[in-house]
Design a protein around this motif. Sequence first.
Motif, PDB file in Angstrom:
ATOM      1  N   CYS A 176       0.682  -1.215  -0.019  1.00 37.05           N
ATOM      2  CA  CYS A 176       0.248   0.120  -0.018  1.00 37.05           C
ATOM      3  C   CYS A 176       0.988   1.152   0.137  1.00 37.05           C
ATOM      4  CB  CYS A 176      -0.919   0.014   1.183  1.00 37.05           C
ATOM      5  SG  CYS A 176      -2.116  -1.173   1.414  1.00 37.05           S
ATOM      6  N   GLN A 177       1.744   1.220   0.971  1.00 37.06           N
ATOM      7  CA  GLN A 177       2.930   2.462   1.082  1.00 37.06           C
ATOM      8  C   GLN A 177       3.474   2.600  -0.325  1.00 37.06           C
ATOM      9  OE1 GLN A 177       5.790   1.687   4.021  1.00 37.06           O
ATOM     10  NE2 GLN A 177       5.102   3.574   5.144  1.00 37.06           N
ATOM     11  N   ALA A 178       3.966   1.449  -1.032  1.00 31.09           N
ATOM     12  CA  ALA A 178       4.737   1.836  -2.402  1.00 31.09           C
ATOM     13  C   ALA A 178       4.006   2.296  -3.514  1.00 31.09           C
ATOM     14  CB  ALA A 178       5.773   0.319  -2.605  1.00 31.09           C
ATOM     15  N   ALA A 179       2.552   1.689  -3.314  1.00 29.91           N
ATOM     16  CA  ALA A 179       1.574   2.081  -4.560  1.00 29.91           C
ATOM     17  C   ALA A 179       1.344   3.526  -4.247  1.00 29.91           C
ATOM     18  CB  ALA A 179       0.470   1.219  -4.431  1.00 29.91           C
ATOM     19  N   TYR A 180       0.981   3.936  -3.038  1.00 35.87           N
ATOM     20  CA  TYR A 180       0.320   5.236  -2.563  1.00 35.87           C
ATOM     21  C   TYR A 180       0.801   6.516  -3.491  1.00 35.87           C
ATOM     22  CZ  TYR A 180      -0.903   9.205  -0.070  1.00 35.87           C
ATOM     23  OH  TYR A 180      -1.458  10.538   0.453  1.00 35.87           O
ATOM     24  N   PRO A 181       2.258   6.645  -3.795  1.00 38.53           N
ATOM     25  CA  PRO A 181       2.799   8.079  -4.351  1.00 38.53           C
ATOM     26  C   PRO A 181       2.105   7.869  -5.810  1.00 38.53           C
ATOM     27  CG  PRO A 181       4.433   6.860  -3.438  1.00 38.53           C
ATOM     28  CD  PRO A 181       3.407   6.028  -3.341  1.00 38.53           C
ATOM     29  N   HIS A 182       1.654   6.731  -6.554  1.00 38.68           N
ATOM     30  CA  HIS A 182       1.203   6.639  -7.952  1.00 38.68           C
ATOM     31  C   HIS A 182      -0.031   6.359  -8.196  1.00 38.68           C
ATOM     32  CE1 HIS A 182       5.781   6.071  -8.278  1.00 38.68           C
ATOM     33  NE2 HIS A 182       5.505   4.950  -7.325  1.00 38.68           N
ATOM     34  N   MET A 183      -0.974   6.549  -6.847  1.00 37.75           N
ATOM     35  CA  MET A 183      -2.205   6.199  -7.001  1.00 37.75           C
ATOM     36  C   MET A 183      -2.997   7.534  -7.151  1.00 37.75           C
ATOM     37  SD  MET A 183      -2.968   2.909  -4.742  1.00 37.75           S
ATOM     38  CE  MET A 183      -4.376   2.589  -5.547  1.00 37.75           C
ATOM     39  N   PRO A 184      -3.815   7.823  -8.312  1.00 32.88           N
ATOM     40  CA  PRO A 184      -4.666   9.034  -8.438  1.00 32.88           C
ATOM     41  C   PRO A 184      -5.730   9.239  -7.650  1.00 32.88           C
ATOM     42  CG  PRO A 184      -4.995   7.820 -10.375  1.00 32.88           C
ATOM     43  CD  PRO A 184      -4.190   6.876  -9.482  1.00 32.88           C
ATOM     44  N   PRO A 185      -6.405  10.459  -7.590  1.00 37.50           N
ATOM     45  CA  PRO A 185      -7.756  10.517  -6.810  1.00 37.50           C
ATOM     46  C   PRO A 185      -8.753   9.610  -7.724  1.00 37.50           C
ATOM     47  CG  PRO A 185      -6.805  12.540  -7.348  1.00 37.50           C
ATOM     48  CD  PRO A 185      -5.912  11.748  -7.978  1.00 37.50           C
ATOM     49  N   GLY A 186      -9.519   8.872  -6.821  1.00 38.23           N
ATOM     50  CA  GLY A 186     -10.623   7.952  -7.375  1.00 38.23           C
ATOM     51  C   GLY A 186      -9.886   6.592  -7.396  1.00 38.23           C
ATOM     52  N   SER A 187      -8.642   6.375  -7.170  1.00 39.28           N
ATOM     53  CA  SER A 187      -8.270   4.995  -7.002  1.00 39.28           C
ATOM     54  C   SER A 187      -8.611   3.819  -5.917  1.00 39.28           C
ATOM     55  CB  SER A 187      -6.878   5.113  -7.412  1.00 39.28           C
ATOM     56  OG  SER A 187      -6.121   5.669  -6.421  1.00 39.28           O
ATOM     57  N   ALA A 188      -8.234   2.930  -6.045  1.00 40.03           N
ATOM     58  CA  ALA A 188      -9.017   2.217  -4.757  1.00 40.03           C
ATOM     59  C   ALA A 188      -7.968   0.933  -4.510  1.00 40.03           C
ATOM     60  CB  ALA A 188     -10.126   1.506  -5.203  1.00 40.03           C
ATOM     61  N   ILE A 189      -7.836   0.253  -3.372  1.00 40.90           N
ATOM     62  CA  ILE A 189      -6.995  -0.562  -2.811  1.00 40.90           C
ATOM     63  C   ILE A 189      -7.987  -1.707  -2.293  1.00 40.90           C
ATOM     64  CG2 ILE A 189      -5.405  -1.413  -1.177  1.00 40.90           C
ATOM     65  CD1 ILE A 189      -4.230   1.406  -1.377  1.00 40.90           C
ATOM     66  N   VAL A 190      -7.761  -3.110  -2.554  1.00 41.03           N
ATOM     67  CA  VAL A 190      -8.392  -4.083  -1.994  1.00 41.03           C
ATOM     68  C   VAL A 190      -7.347  -5.142  -1.384  1.00 41.03           C
ATOM     69  CG1 VAL A 190     -10.147  -5.942  -1.972  1.00 41.03           C
ATOM     70  CG2 VAL A 190     -10.543  -3.892  -3.388  1.00 41.03           C
ATOM     71  N   ASN A 191      -7.443  -5.140   0.076  1.00 38.97           N
ATOM     72  CA  ASN A 191      -6.674  -6.238   0.594  1.00 38.97           C
ATOM     73  C   ASN A 191      -7.410  -7.508   0.991  1.00 38.97           C
ATOM     74  OD1 ASN A 191      -4.690  -3.999   1.028  1.00 38.97           O
ATOM     75  ND2 ASN A 191      -5.866  -3.314   2.729  1.00 38.97           N
ATOM     76  N   ALA A 245      -8.770  11.516   1.857  1.00 38.44           N
ATOM     77  CA  ALA A 245      -8.593  13.071   1.389  1.00 38.44           C
ATOM     78  C   ALA A 245      -8.205  13.047  -0.137  1.00 38.44           C
ATOM     79  CB  ALA A 245      -7.074  13.684   2.281  1.00 38.44           C
ATOM     80  N   ARG A 246      -7.424  12.113  -0.668  1.00 38.51           N
ATOM     81  CA  ARG A 246      -7.062  12.192  -2.120  1.00 38.51           C
ATOM     82  C   ARG A 246      -8.125  12.233  -3.107  1.00 38.51           C
ATOM     83  NH1 ARG A 246      -1.817   9.304  -4.180  1.00 38.51           N
ATOM     84  NH2 ARG A 246      -1.092  10.767  -2.698  1.00 38.51           N
ATOM     85  N   PRO A 247      -9.473  11.302  -3.262  1.00 41.52           N
ATOM     86  CA  PRO A 247      -9.571  10.255  -2.188  1.00 41.52           C
ATOM     87  C   PRO A 247      -8.876   8.848  -3.018  1.00 41.52           C
ATOM     88  CG  PRO A 247     -11.597  10.668  -3.401  1.00 41.52           C
ATOM     89  CD  PRO A 247     -10.571  11.538  -4.201  1.00 41.52           C
ATOM     90  N   ILE A 248      -8.539   7.913  -1.954  1.00 39.56           N
ATOM     91  CA  ILE A 248      -8.281   6.571  -2.625  1.00 39.56           C
ATOM     92  C   ILE A 248      -9.165   5.705  -1.576  1.00 39.56           C
ATOM     93  CG2 ILE A 248      -6.610   4.652  -2.477  1.00 39.56           C
ATOM     94  CD1 ILE A 248      -4.105   7.061  -2.746  1.00 39.56           C
ATOM     95  N   ARG A 249      -9.768   4.962  -2.114  1.00 38.75           N
ATOM     96  CA  ARG A 249     -10.762   4.050  -1.390  1.00 38.75           C
ATOM     97  C   ARG A 249      -9.836   2.778  -0.781  1.00 38.75           C
ATOM     98  NH1 ARG A 249     -14.439   1.431  -3.390  1.00 38.75           N
ATOM     99  NH2 ARG A 249     -13.832   1.744  -5.554  1.00 38.75           N
ATOM    100  N   VAL A 250     -10.120   2.263   0.188  1.00 39.22           N
ATOM    101  CA  VAL A 250      -9.235   1.274   0.848  1.00 39.22           C
ATOM    102  C   VAL A 250     -10.431   0.216   1.477  1.00 39.22           C
ATOM    103  CG1 VAL A 250      -7.349   0.287   2.249  1.00 39.22           C
ATOM    104  CG2 VAL A 250      -7.275   2.766   1.384  1.00 39.22           C
ATOM    105  N   LEU A 268     -15.443  -3.876  -5.288  1.00 42.04           N
ATOM    106  CA  LEU A 268     -14.972  -2.870  -4.558  1.00 42.04           C
ATOM    107  C   LEU A 268     -13.752  -1.975  -5.136  1.00 42.04           C
ATOM    108  CD1 LEU A 268     -14.566  -4.973  -1.146  1.00 42.04           C
ATOM    109  CD2 LEU A 268     -16.401  -3.171  -1.699  1.00 42.04           C
ATOM    110  N   LEU A 269     -13.196  -2.684  -6.191  1.00 42.77           N
ATOM    111  CA  LEU A 269     -12.084  -1.686  -6.847  1.00 42.77           C
ATOM    112  C   LEU A 269     -12.562  -0.935  -7.818  1.00 42.77           C
ATOM    113  CD1 LEU A 269      -9.150  -2.283  -6.601  1.00 42.77           C
ATOM    114  CD2 LEU A 269      -9.189  -3.544  -8.761  1.00 42.77           C
ATOM    115  N   GLY A 270     -13.803  -0.951  -8.190  1.00 40.35           N
ATOM    116  CA  GLY A 270     -14.500  -0.298  -9.261  1.00 40.35           C
ATOM    117  C   GLY A 270     -15.363   0.792  -8.783  1.00 40.35           C
ATOM    118  N   ASP A 271     -15.863   1.655  -9.790  1.00 37.72           N
ATOM    119  CA  ASP A 271     -16.614   2.878  -9.420  1.00 37.72           C
ATOM    120  C   ASP A 271     -17.965   2.499  -8.692  1.00 37.72           C
ATOM    121  OD1 ASP A 271     -14.458   4.328 -10.296  1.00 37.72           O
ATOM    122  OD2 ASP A 271     -15.247   4.419 -12.529  1.00 37.72           O
ATOM    123  N   LYS A 272     -18.493   1.499  -9.209  1.00 39.20           N
ATOM    124  CA  LYS A 272     -19.723   0.814  -8.267  1.00 39.20           C
ATOM    125  C   LYS A 272     -19.705   1.017  -6.981  1.00 39.20           C
ATOM    126  CE  LYS A 272     -21.795  -1.222 -12.126  1.00 39.20           C
ATOM    127  NZ  LYS A 272     -22.046  -2.531 -12.997  1.00 39.20           N
TER     128      LYS A 272
END
Length: 238
Positions: free
Chosen positions: A111-126, A162-167, A215-219
């Motif tokens: 998550c940390q390594a991906a964060y700088p490259h993730m734009p507003p509206g992106s998402a993470i699923v663990n 805040a960006r937002p990135i959903r997790v 969960l990854l997608g815009d829905k």
Amino acid sequence: MKHAVVTGGAKGIGLGVVRELRREGWQCEILDADPAGQAVAEEVGVAFVRADVTHPDELRAAFAGLADRFGPIDGLVNSAGINRTGPSDQLPEADWRRVIDIDLSGTFYACQAAYPHMPPGSAIVNLASVLATRALPGRVAYSAAKSGVVGITRVLAVEWAARPIRVNAVGPSWTDTPLIRDQLAAGTLDLEVLDRVPMRRLAQVEDVVGAIVFLLGDKASFITGQTLYVDGGYTWAG
Ligand SMILES: NC(=O)c1ccc[n+]([C@@H]2O[C@H](COP(=O)([O-])OP(=O)(O)OC[C@H]3O[C@@H](n4cnc5c(N)ncnc54)[C@H](O)[C@@H]3O)[C@@H](O)[C@H]2O)c1
């Protein structure tokens, strides 16, 4: 085209996610420690990067390289994981450390390594597990790691809104993958556990993948910090 990185994408649930994301028109990359992921990636028609999620430096280089080649990372699925089982009073320290390093720390490092490259509206699923909520003897490290993944998911969701990135996280019950087949073959898992799953069967990879891709997608645009259990009813009946 949106693109996603799937850790542990060479096998099992991660590979199922890669195939489904491709069907839904995403570009994907597999990140896996197993060099066999290269051939798998070629077969599916995606890029492969070899990296070990326990090494933050490797992950930082891998995500920076993927972002350079393919652009901002719209989705991250953390599916890299292992299990080690045994009675808690005898569990070797090396087994405890390995599970915590890969399943818990590896999820956070990715998550940390991906964060700088993730734009507003992106998402993470663990990938969490039903064992974040229920006790099965002999799984202390795995339960601790997966409970921690639920915690990581909550905190990052709040911080990164805040960006937002959903997790979010998905917590499957026993799913028919190499991980489970290896445990069955080794005799460290008994299919009697399915007696406590109201739907009385193993999950198939396809059962789990749908929740992850949703969960990854815009829905799922206003869903964050949640863990969705995909378990045939186990968490309420188990
Ligand atoms: N299969 C289940 O029953 C089940 C249930 C609940 C949760 N989960 C979780 O789902 C995730 C995927 O499980 P699966 O069943 O598909 O497992 P799997 O063993 O089939 O695949 C796991 C993948 O992770 C990769 N991996 C392992 N260690 C790594 C490392 N250090 N760095 C990078 N990659 C690494 C492996 O090479 C493999 O490709 C795991 O986090 C697992 O804990 C699985």
